[in-house]
Enzyme design. Structure first.
Site, PDB file in Angstrom:
ATOM      1  N   LYS A   1     -10.860  -8.778  38.638  1.00  0.00           N
ATOM      2  CA  LYS A   1     -10.246 -10.060  38.242  1.00  0.00           C
ATOM      3  C   LYS A   1      -9.060 -10.461  39.106  1.00  0.00           C
ATOM      4  O   LYS A   1      -8.127 -11.093  38.621  1.00  0.00           O
ATOM      5  CB  LYS A   1      -9.853 -10.019  36.752  1.00  0.00           C
ATOM      6  CG  LYS A   1     -11.044  -9.743  35.851  1.00  0.00           C
ATOM      7  CD  LYS A   1     -10.687  -9.502  34.406  1.00  0.00           C
ATOM      8  CE  LYS A   1     -11.936  -9.125  33.633  1.00  0.00           C
ATOM      9  NZ  LYS A   1     -11.716  -8.760  32.263  1.00  0.00           N
TER      10      LYS A   1
ATOM     11  N   ASP B   1     -17.977 -12.288  31.511  1.00  0.00           N
ATOM     12  CA  ASP B   1     -16.520 -12.304  31.407  1.00  0.00           C
ATOM     13  C   ASP B   1     -16.000 -13.413  32.325  1.00  0.00           C
ATOM     14  O   ASP B   1     -16.063 -13.293  33.554  1.00  0.00           O
ATOM     15  CB  ASP B   1     -15.972 -10.937  31.843  1.00  0.00           C
ATOM     16  CG  ASP B   1     -14.469 -10.819  31.605  1.00  0.00           C
ATOM     17  OD1 ASP B   1     -13.794 -11.867  31.545  1.00  0.00           O
ATOM     18  OD2 ASP B   1     -13.985  -9.679  31.489  1.00  0.00           O
TER      19      ASP B   1
ATOM     20  N   HIS C   1     -17.570 -39.307  40.745  1.00  0.00           N
ATOM     21  CA  HIS C   1     -16.641 -38.745  39.760  1.00  0.00           C
ATOM     22  C   HIS C   1     -16.070 -39.827  38.864  1.00  0.00           C
ATOM     23  O   HIS C   1     -15.829 -39.609  37.681  1.00  0.00           O
ATOM     24  CB  HIS C   1     -15.522 -37.956  40.444  1.00  0.00           C
ATOM     25  CG  HIS C   1     -15.861 -36.503  40.575  1.00  0.00           C
ATOM     26  ND1 HIS C   1     -15.369 -35.543  39.726  1.00  0.00           N
ATOM     27  CD2 HIS C   1     -16.694 -35.863  41.430  1.00  0.00           C
ATOM     28  CE1 HIS C   1     -15.874 -34.370  40.060  1.00  0.00           C
ATOM     29  NE2 HIS C   1     -16.680 -34.535  41.096  1.00  0.00           N
TER      30      HIS C   1
END
Ligand code: ADP
Length: 573
Positions: A384, A460, A558
């Site tokens: 991480k 995760d 967008h």
């Protein structure tokens, strides 16, 4: 809840007990009002009749040339009656007019609840019965808090007691599940306690519709509800001859639509293919010795191939799926960082590898008693955090995925040209990222796709950091007509068993991809397949976004998909 209930009851009781006295007061008010109206009528009548009489007499005197100051008895009585009626009416209305603005200004200080009482009191003042205003309560500034809501789960009176105990601190919130033996009830009680302690509303955070037992001791502690993230699908993604409908959990407008367009371009070009280069989860403890020389002795011991079999035998005892692959040790002074890599079947594998490492450390402690284990994780793993060790050595699944997109498809589906894409990729994903000093960030938006699939499939999400490391490459092929695109992703950390993968919604998304749970044929096949799907989806995402940028469509699309037409300032609380 109890506070509210008690408030309501208290209010209810006081209302009830005051009822008879209030009704007496009301009767009394009515009677005095009636006599008031009558008196007013008499004085109004008197005023107008004597005024008429006197005017009539005045005109008569002028006509007959009688002096005005010569008055008859009836005229004297009329003058006194006029003065009396004027005096009465002046007192009645004059005071009302004088007092009214004060009364109005004073009522401002009352709370809303008191307004009806004030109106009555003001009415009495206007009636001239009592011009004195009642004493005002002291003005207390109370910080308004959002009201506690009715919980989704209706609590019993016992629960109410528990909520109060949690609020007061006599029952620790974290013990609710074990104390009650009912995870849903525990979550509902905690939810309410949190509202009361913080004074903040949890309206909008759902409680119902979630299996709180399924997260106990595995996924989340002290739950108070769950959040909702929409899941969209992109696809079909044609990868290695199979079609996948890819679930993506996201709140970013345009992302699914864009990935979907990339999937279409891949599909009509004949599909993509992926290869898994490595599959191994890592854990690297840090140990310390009194000297660098002594630390180096352990390094040589661990890296000696003759010791590998015995070490792996010890390591593999952690699980029937854990298989030690390699040990790599690096030194910093007299500290040693030992990076263990092992296959973990269909599990992402952090627990598995940690258990195996602990076994080996226990064994090494007897061989190297002067070894001081500082931590089971010494960050050389590296979990991480963006780290070159993962970028170079890989962590989890290292995957390369490629596709050849036909010139016609680049033009018709992606609305750009091969040449523009190749140039943009070189200047943006390669040179631009190099200029930025990127670590594994040689791509347009791999983390967008990785995060969305991770959330949908119970991975995760924090491992998005290294799992999104990606090098996107583009090259003109077939005499410069078609586009070869590839994504190289060395650290895709995914599993199809354990962690969040077993939760109902995430499990459904894994099922959609055909990789739910453990592979029956070959342990690890499902998680490897999932890693290739992640890479294939990233390929689609890269293709579409890069095309949008090359064609100058990014801002436009967008604005269409990622900007709400609602006035967000109005929505903000
Ligand atoms: P992680 O190591 O990713 O944190 P867990 O330890 O939570 O995962 O879950 C792995 C568990 O699943 C282990 O207990 C393991 O024995 C079990 N398991 C069952 N089938 C498989 C499989 N095919 N691959 C890996 N683990 C499996």
């Amino acid at each position: 809840m109890d506070v509210h209930r008690r408030t309501v009851n208290a209010a209810g009781n006081s209302l009830f007990s005051d009822k008879s006295s209030k009704s007496k007061n009301q009767k009394h008010d009515l009677q005095s009002q009636q006599s008031l109206y009558l008196t007013n009528a008499v004085f109004f009548g008197l005023f107008f009749s004597v005024a008429y009489f006197l005017l009539h007499r005045w005109r008569e005197k002028i006509r007959t040339s009688t002096p005005l100051h010569v008055l008859t008895i009836s005229e004297i009585v009329a003058v006194f009656s006029l003065i009396a009626s004027i005096f009465y009416l002046m007192v009645f209305f004059g005071i009302g007019i004088i007092f009214h603005p004060f009364a109005a200004s004073r009522t401002v200080h009352y709370d809303e609840e008191d307004e009806s009482d004030i109106a009555k009191t003001s009415g009495l003042c206007l009636a001239g019965v009592s011009p004195t205003l009642p004493p005002l309560p002291p003005k207390i500034s109370v910080e308004k808090v959002a009201p506690a809501l009715v919980p989704a789960v209706i609590l019993s009176s016992d629960d109410e007691e528990i909520v109060r105990a949690v609020v007061s601190g006599s029952i620790p919130s974290y013990t609710l599940e074990s104390k009650l033996g009912d995870c849903k009830r525990a979550a509902a009680i905690r939810n309410l306690a949190v509202e009361r302690v913080t004074g903040r509303s949890l309206e909008g955070l759902p409680m119902e519709g979630f299996d709180y037992d399924s997260i106990l001791g595995q996924c989340c502690e002290m739950p108070i509800g769950f959040i909702q993230i929409p899941v969209g699908v992109a696809g079909p993604l044609l990868l290695d001859g199979k079609e996948y409908t890819v679930p993506m959990a996201t709140t970013e407008g345009c992302l699914v639509a864009s990935t979907n367009r990339g999937c279409k371009a891949i599909y009509v070009s004949g599909g993509a293919s992926a290869v898994v280069l490595r599959d191994g989860m890592t854990r690297a403890p840090v140990v310390r010795f009194n000297s660098a020389k002594r630390a180096s002795q352990l390094k040589f011991f661990l890296e000696d191939s003759q010791n590998f079999d015995s070490l792996s035998h010890i390591f593999n005892k952690s699980s029937r799926f854990a298989r030690l692959q390699s040990i790599k040790a690096t030194m910093a002074g007299k500290n040693l960082y030992i990076r263990f890599t092992c296959s973990t079947g269909d599990a992402m594998g952090m627990n598995m590898v940690s258990k195996g490492v602990q076994n080996v450390l226990d064994f090494l402690q007897s061989e190297f008693p002067d070894m001081d284990v500082i931590g089971i994780s010494g960050n050389f793993c590296s979990d991480k955090k963006a780290a070159a060790v993962n970028w170079i050595e890989g962590r989890g699944k290292s995957v390369v995925c490629e596709a050849v997109i036909k010139e016609e498809v680049v033009k018709k589906v992606l609305k750009t040209s091969v040449e523009s894409l190749v140039e943009l990729n070189m200047l943006k994903n390669l040179t631009g990222s190099a200029m930025a000093g990127a670590l594994g960030g040689f791509n347009a938006h791999a983390s967008n796709i990785v995060s969305a699939i991770y959330l949908a499939t119970g991975q995760d999400p924090a491992q998005n950091v290294e799992s999104s490391h990606c090098m996107t490459m583009m090259e003109a092929v077939n005499d410069g007509k078609d586009l070869h695109i590839s994504v190289t992703m060395p650290s895709i950390e995914v599993g199809t068993v354990g962690g969040g993968t077993q939760l109902a919604s995430q499990s459904a998304c894994l099922n959609l991809l055909g990789v739910k749970g453990a592979s029956k044929e070959s342990p690890g096949a499902n998680s490897r397949q999932l890693a290739t799907i992640v890479a294939g989806s990233v390929l689609a995402g890269e293709l579409s976004l890069m095309s949008a940028i090359a064609a100058g469509q990014l801002v436009k699309s967008h604005m269409k998909y990622n900007r709400s037409s609602k006035d967000v300032t109005k929505l903000a609380s």
